[in-house]
Each structure stands twice: as C-alpha cells, then as structure tokens.
Design an enzyme around this catalytic site. Structure first.
Site, mmCIF file in Angstrom:
data_model
loop_
_atom_site.group_PDB
_atom_site.id
_atom_site.type_symbol
_atom_site.label_atom_id
_atom_site.label_comp_id
_atom_site.label_asym_id
_atom_site.label_seq_id
_atom_site.Cartn_x
_atom_site.Cartn_y
_atom_site.Cartn_z
ATOM 1 N N LEU A 213 44.382 40.927 33.803
ATOM 2 C CA LEU A 213 44.025 40.034 32.686
ATOM 3 C C LEU A 213 44.010 40.871 31.413
ATOM 4 O O LEU A 213 43.228 41.814 31.285
ATOM 5 C CB LEU A 213 42.645 39.408 32.922
ATOM 6 N N ASP A 264 41.588 32.384 44.294
ATOM 7 C CA ASP A 264 40.520 33.308 44.697
ATOM 8 C C ASP A 264 39.646 33.678 43.508
ATOM 9 O O ASP A 264 38.529 34.168 43.692
ATOM 10 C CB ASP A 264 41.148 34.587 45.291
ATOM 11 N N GLU A 269 32.767 32.974 37.081
ATOM 12 C CA GLU A 269 32.337 33.187 38.465
ATOM 13 C C GLU A 269 30.872 33.613 38.501
ATOM 14 O O GLU A 269 30.507 34.524 37.754
ATOM 15 C CB GLU A 269 33.198 34.275 39.118
ATOM 16 N N HIS A 297 36.342 34.892 45.166
ATOM 17 C CA HIS A 297 36.718 36.246 44.695
ATOM 18 C C HIS A 297 36.469 37.283 45.798
ATOM 19 O O HIS A 297 35.758 38.280 45.604
ATOM 20 C CB HIS A 297 35.953 36.617 43.415
HETATM 21 P P1 NAD Z 1 48.572 47.526 38.945
HETATM 22 O O1 NAD Z 1 48.149 48.055 37.620
HETATM 23 O O2 NAD Z 1 49.017 48.483 39.977
HETATM 24 O O3 NAD Z 1 49.739 46.448 38.725
HETATM 25 C C1 NAD Z 1 49.700 45.448 37.743
HETATM 26 C C2 NAD Z 1 51.128 45.149 37.310
HETATM 27 O O4 NAD Z 1 51.099 44.036 36.413
HETATM 28 C C3 NAD Z 1 51.799 46.320 36.569
HETATM 29 O O5 NAD Z 1 53.031 46.679 37.197
HETATM 30 C C4 NAD Z 1 52.023 45.776 35.167
HETATM 31 O O6 NAD Z 1 53.222 46.255 34.572
HETATM 32 C C5 NAD Z 1 52.111 44.276 35.429
HETATM 33 N N1 NAD Z 1 51.914 43.473 34.230
HETATM 34 C C6 NAD Z 1 51.149 43.735 33.151
HETATM 35 N N2 NAD Z 1 51.298 42.770 32.227
HETATM 36 C C7 NAD Z 1 52.177 41.879 32.747
HETATM 37 C C8 NAD Z 1 52.737 40.664 32.258
HETATM 38 N N3 NAD Z 1 52.454 40.204 31.050
HETATM 39 N N4 NAD Z 1 53.596 39.999 33.048
HETATM 40 C C9 NAD Z 1 53.930 40.472 34.284
HETATM 41 N N5 NAD Z 1 53.456 41.630 34.780
HETATM 42 C C10 NAD Z 1 52.574 42.315 34.022
HETATM 43 O O7 NAD Z 1 47.339 46.658 39.453
HETATM 44 P P2 NAD Z 1 47.095 46.136 40.944
HETATM 45 O O8 NAD Z 1 46.302 47.137 41.697
HETATM 46 O O9 NAD Z 1 48.362 45.675 41.530
HETATM 47 O O10 NAD Z 1 46.105 44.916 40.637
HETATM 48 C C11 NAD Z 1 46.571 43.780 39.927
HETATM 49 C C12 NAD Z 1 45.407 42.896 39.530
HETATM 50 O O11 NAD Z 1 44.829 42.300 40.685
HETATM 51 C C13 NAD Z 1 44.232 43.645 38.890
HETATM 52 O O12 NAD Z 1 44.413 43.843 37.496
HETATM 53 C C14 NAD Z 1 43.052 42.755 39.174
HETATM 54 O O13 NAD Z 1 42.789 41.890 38.087
HETATM 55 C C15 NAD Z 1 43.493 41.930 40.381
HETATM 56 N N6 NAD Z 1 42.652 42.214 41.552
HETATM 57 C C16 NAD Z 1 42.025 41.178 42.167
HETATM 58 C C17 NAD Z 1 41.244 41.409 43.286
HETATM 59 C C18 NAD Z 1 40.571 40.268 44.024
HETATM 60 O O14 NAD Z 1 39.706 40.504 44.853
HETATM 61 N N7 NAD Z 1 40.966 39.028 43.788
HETATM 62 C C19 NAD Z 1 41.067 42.720 43.753
HETATM 63 C C20 NAD Z 1 41.732 43.753 43.129
HETATM 64 C C21 NAD Z 1 42.532 43.491 42.010
#
Ligand code: NAD
Length: 331
Positions: A213, A264, A269, A297
């Site tokens: 985000l 999720d 939240e 979540h």
């Molecule tokens: P990461 O940083 O490895 O990957 C995120 C990817 O998103 C990067 O490759 C980035 O270039 C890309 N990105 C950024 N801006 C973008 C856009 N405008 N359009 C398309 N792609 C874009 O992060 P990750 O470890 O893969 O985690 C991703 C997200 O998942 C986290 O930021 C977090 O918010 C979410 N998350 C949720 C949970 C959960 O329990 N639901 C748990 C962990 C992470």
C-alpha cells in the site's frame, strides 16, 4: 541488575516474551505495552532505545517526535504503511521490516482461496450449509477448466513470485504486472509480463494482489478497474485493504460481474460491526453472500512464521543496539 537498554513492544505481542528475551534479554529490558490505540502510548515510549510496532494502529509523527533516544523502529512484519517512515527519517531513526517470515504462507493463502473460489468449492459449501440447491453440480455452473486460464498477479515481489510458482503448478497461464521490476523477471520465472494494469485485468480469470500500500496503489482497484475484468472472473486481495475498493467488489459480486472474491485485508481492521462488507457477507439473502470469502488478516500466519518474525525483529533491534549494520531499512 539494570540492563543498559529498554525495548518497547507496542501492540499485539504479550507476555511471555520468550523469543524477544532469548535474543535481547542480556542487554535489554523488554516490555510489551499491549495497547490498541496510539493515544495509549503517551508517557510509555519516550525512554525506549528501540520500538517494535505491529499493526493495531498507525504509528505517526506525533509518537515518533516524542522518542528521545530511539535507535530503531522495527516492524516485525512486511507492510510498513502503518508507520510514518518519513517522520522517522527526519528524526534520523531507521525503520526496518521483516520482509520474509511469511512469504510462503501468504502465497499459499492467496492461491488456496483463488482455487477454492474458481473450483466452486466455497460457493457450493456455503449454499449447501443453508440447504440450498440440488445435491449435484447444477447450482455451481458454469465452472470452466482452470488449466490454461490466466492467473494475473499485481506486484511480483517475494509473495507475488511465490504465488506465481504455485499457480503454475495448477496449470494456470501466469502473468504479472509490476512496473518496478527489471526486464527478464518474466523469463526467469517462465511467466508472462504485462506492461499495463488494464491489460492484465482484461485478460485474467483470477487477479491476485501482492503490491504494497503506497500513495500510488491506494484504491488501485475500484469500480472502473473491476469493470475492465472479464465477466465471471475472480479477485483475491491479501495485500492491504486500502489497495482495493472493497465496496466496489461487493457491488460487482452482487451484479454477477465478479464470480467470486477473497478478502483477507480491509481498509479498517477490525471492521465496524455494521460495515457494509460484513453485512453482505453475513446476510444469506445478499447476492454476494455465497461468493465472498472473508478472512481476518491471517494470510501470513503459521506458528513457525510467528516465531520467525518475532526472532528476526528482535535480531534487527540487537543489531541497532550493538552498532551492527541493519538488514532491512525501509526509510
Ligand atoms: P515485496 O516488496 O517483495 O514485493 C512487492 C512488489 O510490489 C514489488 O515487486 C514492487 O515492485 C511491486 N509494486 C509496487 N508498486 C506497484 C504498483 N503500483 N503496481 C504493481 N506492483 C507494484 O513485498 P512482498 O513481501 O511480496 O509483500 C507484498 C505485500 O503483501 C506487502 O506490502 C504487504 O502489504 C502484504 N502482506 C500481507 C500479509 C497478510 O497477512 N495479508 C502478510 C505479509 C504481507
């Protein structure tokens, strides 16, 4: 014996602080405040040498400006959108996350929910429980074969990549949209790359969100974007609530444009008890009821991962307190 440092865990984690003390116990007094709002931190964080913040509230400039000797703010998780990282930078305080503790679990959850929706399992289970429909497949139709259908990933970082590998194993034609990745990631993974979000949306049977985000991704998927997805497609959001207009998702489910959605993460939240999303999900007469899969979540969670983020978060604090180079600074 008094210890030289004080480490404060603001929320979520409570006693016993087994994992934190295993790493930090010799040099730091570790306390868990267990608060639910930022206001409750007043008078309790000022003397901290390090802060560990989870996700029950936003950790804003107001809190950061009260820190008198803090060497690091650690977010023992992936998303750091809840911390004002700019305000911390202005104070010279590094903010670090723990980016890898739950990569596989979030990908497992996203693909599990996607397949459960797209195979009709969730829909049939939900209706059967209420005694609706015949004891056969008629009520789920149409159910297209998944092999060869497109699984579209928005954000192909750690979790997006793990989701891509899983989706490939199901026989999906996997594609991603991620404007920030270098050329060649598609070739390394053996998947397709779309250079426009609109095209990924228009060509995918399932869309799964895995971007952070940010200002740019807030409301990335709304009414217009969903309208650009094929009728009968599916949307999965395990990224952050603010990336998707969840009300537009409910509306598209109710109108039959989306065949299913898994959520999720929500903008707020936990949600208010009378939130329209909960209302649609709870109400068996709502047309979205059987097609909406909601989780609190928890996509990240497994017991081993929990130990991992607490231990890795503590190790980052240890590095900050002992002057070692930090591993995952995000500001
Ligand atoms: P990461 O940083 O490895 O990957 C995120 C990817 O998103 C990067 O490759 C980035 O270039 C890309 N990105 C950024 N801006 C973008 C856009 N405008 N359009 C398309 N792609 C874009 O992060 P990750 O470890 O893969 O985690 C991703 C997200 O998942 C986290 O930021 C977090 O918010 C979410 N998350 C949720 C949970 C959960 O329990 N639901 C748990 C962990 C992470």
């Amino acid at each position: 014996m008094t210890k030289p440092y004080r480490v404060v865990i603001t929320d979520l984690i409570v006693e016993p602080l087994t994992f934190e003390r295993k790493v930090l116990g010799e040099i730091a007094e570790v306390v868990a405040l267990d608060v639910l709002s930022e206001a409750e931190l007043v008078g309790r964080i000022e003397e901290a040498d390090a802060i560990m913040v989870y996700h029950y509230f936003r950790f804003t400039k107001a809190s950061i400006d009260r820190l008198q000797r803090c060497k690091v703010i650690v977010r023992p998780g992936v998303g750091y959108d809840g911390i004002d990282i700019g305000a911390a930078r202005a104070r010279g305080i590094p903010v670090c996350n723990v980016p890898d503790y739950g990569t596989e679990e979030v990908a497992d959850s996203a693909v599990a929910m996607a397949v459960s929706l797209a195979r009709g399992s969730h829909f049939l289970n939900s209706r059967l429980k209420r005694g609706i429909g015949a004891w056969n497949v008629d009520q789920a139709l149409p159910v297209p074969r998944l092999r060869g259908r497109r699984f579209g990933i928005i954000g192909c970082g750690r979790i997006g990549t793990a989701a891509a590998l899983r989706a490939k194993a199901f026989g999906f034609d996997v594609a991603f949209y991620d404007p920030y990745l270098k050329d060649g990631v598609d070739k390394a993974l053996g998947i397709a790359r779309e250079m426009s979000l609109a095209r990924l949306l228009a060509t995918s049977h399932i869309v799964s969100l895995h971007c952070p985000l940010t200002q740019e991704t807030r409301n990335l998927i709304g009414e217009r974007e969903i309208a650009g997805m094929p009728k009968g497609s599916f949307l999965i959001n395990t990224s952050r609530g603010g990336v998707v207009d969840t009300l537009a998702v409910i509306d598209a489910l109710a109108k039959g444009h989306l065949a299913g959605a898994a959520i999720d993460v929500l903008e707020k939240e936990p949600p208010e008890v009378d939130s329209p999303v909960l209302a649609a999900w709870r109400n068996p007469d709502h047309p979205a009821h059987d097609r909406l899969l909601l989780n609190p979540h928890t996509a990240f969670y497994c017991d081993e991962g929990c130990e991992e983020f607490r231990t890795k978060g503590s190790l980052e604090v240890l590095r900050a307190l002992t002057g070692e180079p930090l591993r995952n600074v995000v500001n």
